[in-house]
Scaffold this motif. Structure first.
Motif, mmCIF file in Angstrom:
data_model
loop_
_atom_site.group_PDB
_atom_site.id
_atom_site.type_symbol
_atom_site.label_atom_id
_atom_site.label_comp_id
_atom_site.label_asym_id
_atom_site.label_seq_id
_atom_site.Cartn_x
_atom_site.Cartn_y
_atom_site.Cartn_z
ATOM 1 N N ALA A 46 0.824 -1.208 0.000
ATOM 2 C CA ALA A 46 0.000 0.000 0.000
ATOM 3 C C ALA A 46 0.861 1.262 0.000
ATOM 4 O O ALA A 46 0.596 2.219 -0.737
ATOM 5 C CB ALA A 46 -0.922 -0.005 1.223
ATOM 6 N N LEU A 47 1.906 1.268 0.831
ATOM 7 C CA LEU A 47 2.744 2.453 0.924
ATOM 8 C C LEU A 47 3.546 2.683 -0.354
ATOM 9 O O LEU A 47 3.789 3.825 -0.750
ATOM 10 C CB LEU A 47 3.693 2.325 2.119
ATOM 11 N N THR A 48 3.955 1.605 -1.021
ATOM 12 C CA THR A 48 4.732 1.763 -2.247
ATOM 13 C C THR A 48 3.865 2.304 -3.384
ATOM 14 O O THR A 48 4.320 3.134 -4.175
ATOM 15 C CB THR A 48 5.384 0.431 -2.653
ATOM 16 N N TYR A 49 2.616 1.853 -3.455
ATOM 17 C CA TYR A 49 1.713 2.438 -4.447
ATOM 18 C C TYR A 49 1.469 3.917 -4.147
ATOM 19 O O TYR A 49 1.339 4.733 -5.062
ATOM 20 C CB TYR A 49 0.374 1.695 -4.463
ATOM 21 N N THR A 50 1.424 4.261 -2.854
ATOM 22 C CA THR A 50 1.127 5.635 -2.460
ATOM 23 C C THR A 50 2.340 6.549 -2.601
ATOM 24 O O THR A 50 2.232 7.662 -3.125
ATOM 25 C CB THR A 50 0.646 5.671 -0.995
ATOM 26 N N LEU A 51 3.490 6.093 -2.124
ATOM 27 C CA LEU A 51 4.672 6.949 -2.029
ATOM 28 C C LEU A 51 5.748 6.641 -3.072
ATOM 29 O O LEU A 51 6.687 7.421 -3.230
ATOM 30 C CB LEU A 51 5.289 6.823 -0.632
ATOM 31 N N GLY A 52 5.615 5.512 -3.767
ATOM 32 C CA GLY A 52 6.629 5.117 -4.742
ATOM 33 C C GLY A 52 6.918 6.167 -5.797
ATOM 34 O O GLY A 52 8.082 6.436 -6.106
ATOM 35 N N PRO A 53 5.891 6.819 -6.361
ATOM 36 C CA PRO A 53 6.167 7.846 -7.372
ATOM 37 C C PRO A 53 6.800 9.112 -6.790
ATOM 38 O O PRO A 53 7.316 9.932 -7.543
ATOM 39 C CB PRO A 53 4.769 8.151 -7.940
ATOM 40 N N ILE A 54 6.766 9.286 -5.466
ATOM 41 C CA ILE A 54 7.293 10.506 -4.842
ATOM 42 C C ILE A 54 8.752 10.334 -4.448
ATOM 43 O O ILE A 54 9.631 11.096 -4.862
ATOM 44 C CB ILE A 54 6.455 10.894 -3.613
ATOM 45 N N SER A 55 9.018 9.315 -3.602
ATOM 46 C CA SER A 55 10.376 9.131 -3.073
ATOM 47 C C SER A 55 10.993 7.794 -3.454
ATOM 48 O O SER A 55 12.172 7.559 -3.175
ATOM 49 C CB SER A 55 10.348 9.238 -1.546
ATOM 50 N N GLY A 56 10.205 6.920 -4.060
ATOM 51 C CA GLY A 56 10.650 5.554 -4.274
ATOM 52 C C GLY A 56 10.208 4.646 -3.156
ATOM 53 O O GLY A 56 10.335 3.426 -3.256
ATOM 54 N N SER A 57 9.687 5.242 -2.069
ATOM 55 C CA SER A 57 9.164 4.482 -0.927
ATOM 56 C C SER A 57 10.182 3.467 -0.416
ATOM 57 O O SER A 57 9.865 2.306 -0.223
ATOM 58 C CB SER A 57 7.851 3.772 -1.311
ATOM 59 N N HIS A 58 11.413 3.915 -0.172
ATOM 60 C CA HIS A 58 12.438 3.009 0.338
ATOM 61 C C HIS A 58 12.061 2.493 1.725
ATOM 62 O O HIS A 58 12.036 1.285 1.959
ATOM 63 C CB HIS A 58 13.787 3.726 0.428
ATOM 64 N N LEU A 59 11.847 3.416 2.658
ATOM 65 C CA LEU A 59 11.427 3.100 4.034
ATOM 66 C C LEU A 59 12.404 2.159 4.719
ATOM 67 O O LEU A 59 12.044 1.480 5.688
ATOM 68 C CB LEU A 59 10.013 2.479 4.049
ATOM 69 N N ASN A 60 13.625 2.100 4.234
ATOM 70 C CA ASN A 60 14.587 1.096 4.686
ATOM 71 C C ASN A 60 15.985 1.583 4.296
ATOM 72 O O ASN A 60 16.265 1.771 3.107
ATOM 73 C CB ASN A 60 14.272 -0.243 4.003
ATOM 74 N N PRO A 61 16.874 1.805 5.273
ATOM 75 C CA PRO A 61 18.217 2.302 4.925
ATOM 76 C C PRO A 61 19.013 1.336 4.066
ATOM 77 O O PRO A 61 19.903 1.764 3.324
ATOM 78 C CB PRO A 61 18.879 2.503 6.293
ATOM 79 N N ALA A 62 18.707 0.037 4.131
ATOM 80 C CA ALA A 62 19.408 -0.928 3.288
ATOM 81 C C ALA A 62 19.054 -0.715 1.819
ATOM 82 O O ALA A 62 19.923 -0.792 0.937
ATOM 83 C CB ALA A 62 19.062 -2.358 3.718
ATOM 84 N N VAL A 63 17.791 -0.428 1.537
ATOM 85 C CA VAL A 63 17.376 -0.140 0.164
ATOM 86 C C VAL A 63 18.034 1.144 -0.324
ATOM 87 O O VAL A 63 18.546 1.215 -1.450
ATOM 88 C CB VAL A 63 15.837 -0.038 0.077
ATOM 89 N N THR A 64 18.037 2.159 0.509
ATOM 90 C CA THR A 64 18.659 3.425 0.132
ATOM 91 C C THR A 64 20.153 3.250 -0.126
ATOM 92 O O THR A 64 20.712 3.844 -1.056
ATOM 93 C CB THR A 64 18.431 4.477 1.227
ATOM 94 N N LEU A 65 20.818 2.430 0.689
ATOM 95 C CA LEU A 65 22.245 2.164 0.479
ATOM 96 C C LEU A 65 22.478 1.527 -0.884
ATOM 97 O O LEU A 65 23.403 1.910 -1.615
ATOM 98 C CB LEU A 65 22.775 1.257 1.585
ATOM 99 N N ALA A 66 21.654 0.554 -1.243
ATOM 100 C CA ALA A 66 21.805 -0.095 -2.545
ATOM 101 C C ALA A 66 21.565 0.896 -3.684
ATOM 102 O O ALA A 66 22.275 0.881 -4.692
ATOM 103 C CB ALA A 66 20.839 -1.276 -2.656
#
Length: 264
Positions: A46-66
């Motif tokens: 749900a959050l990725t559909y909502t926020l994915g187009p805005i920030s990518g909806s990482h919500l996780n420092p491991a994803v941001t690191l990659a």
């Protein structure tokens, strides 16, 4: 600083911790490991559909690191995301604690949806096994994330893959370590649980970050920078751009297919 993207990461991480970790804190006796796994997957979906187009909806420092290692985000953006995710995780855990305190007889000391190994694991997995599990589970999550995103944004059916893979990761990981795969998801609740949750927190910070680095490396092997664009990708991107930027009235359009001869 882009306020919208930072706010999206803060709000998204807060909601992920509150609802997904909340399923373990408030409803574990009723929904079990399967329900907790689905709660994590559905929340991210749900959050990725909502926020994915805005920030990518990482919500996780491991994803941001990659994403940083792949050159998809700048270092400054990554730092802004990490700060927003950290504050969001702590705020989400604090809000969850406030709600949990309203439930008579609910004890959150030392547990509170935190991750653990040894006597804090459902199967009493040892330190080495917990470390390996977190590395491999995070590798799968981040590898899929890199594969289904175009640069940063998550659009189309990408959120489905991310929701499914997070649910899968928890189906395997909940009995082992509680399935962290997200350092700040572990840190937020651990700050309020204290005790063993804090003493074991190092593993759930280090192992997911290593898993993310390995996933970024593996993704570069199978899809390196500058690799030829697949025909299917080219057509999909072309159609997407055409829909976003239709030709002005009177502007010539590019033919999508060459004309066929009369012989067919």
């Amino acid at each position: 600083m882009e306020i919208r993207t930072v706010a999206a990461e803060f709000i998204g991480t807060l909601l992920l911790v509150f609802f997904a970790v909340g399923s373990a804190v408030l409803a574990a006796d009723y929904i079990g490991a399967l329900g907790i796994s689905l709660a994590f997957g559905f929340t991210l979906l749900a959050l990725t559909y909502t926020l994915g187009p805005i920030s990518g909806s990482h919500l996780n420092p491991a994803v941001t690191l990659a994403m940083l290692l792949e050159g998809r985000v700048a270092l400054r953006t990554a730092i802004e995301y990490w700060i927003a995710q950290l504050v969001g995780a702590i705020a989400g855990a604090a809000l969850l604690l406030l709600l949990a305190k309203q439930v008579p007889g609910l004890n959150v000391d030392g547990a509170f949806g935190t991750n653990g190994y040894g006597d804090r694991s459902a199967v009493h997995i040892n330190t080495g096994g917990a470390f390996l599990a977190e590395v491999v589970l995070t590798f799968l999550l981040v590898f899929v994330w890199l594969a289904v995103t175009h640069k940063v944004a998550v659009v189309g059916f990408g959120p489905l893959a991310l929701g499914f893979v997070l649910a899968l990761v928890h189906l395997v990981g909940v009995p082992l370590t509680g399935a962290s795969v997200n350092p700040f998801r572990s840190l937020g609740p651990a700050l309020f649980a204290g005790g063993g949750a804090l003493s074991q927190l190092w593993l759930f910070i280090v192992a997911p970050l290593i898993g993310a680095v390995l996933a970024a490396f593996a993704h570069q092997v199978v899809q390196p920078h500058g690799a030829p664009v697949l025909i299917a990708d080219e057509r999909a991107l072309g159609a997407h751009r055409a829909a976003e930027h239709p030709p002005a009235p009177g502007e010539p359009t590019e033919p999508t297919e060459p004309p066929r001869s009369a012989e067919g």
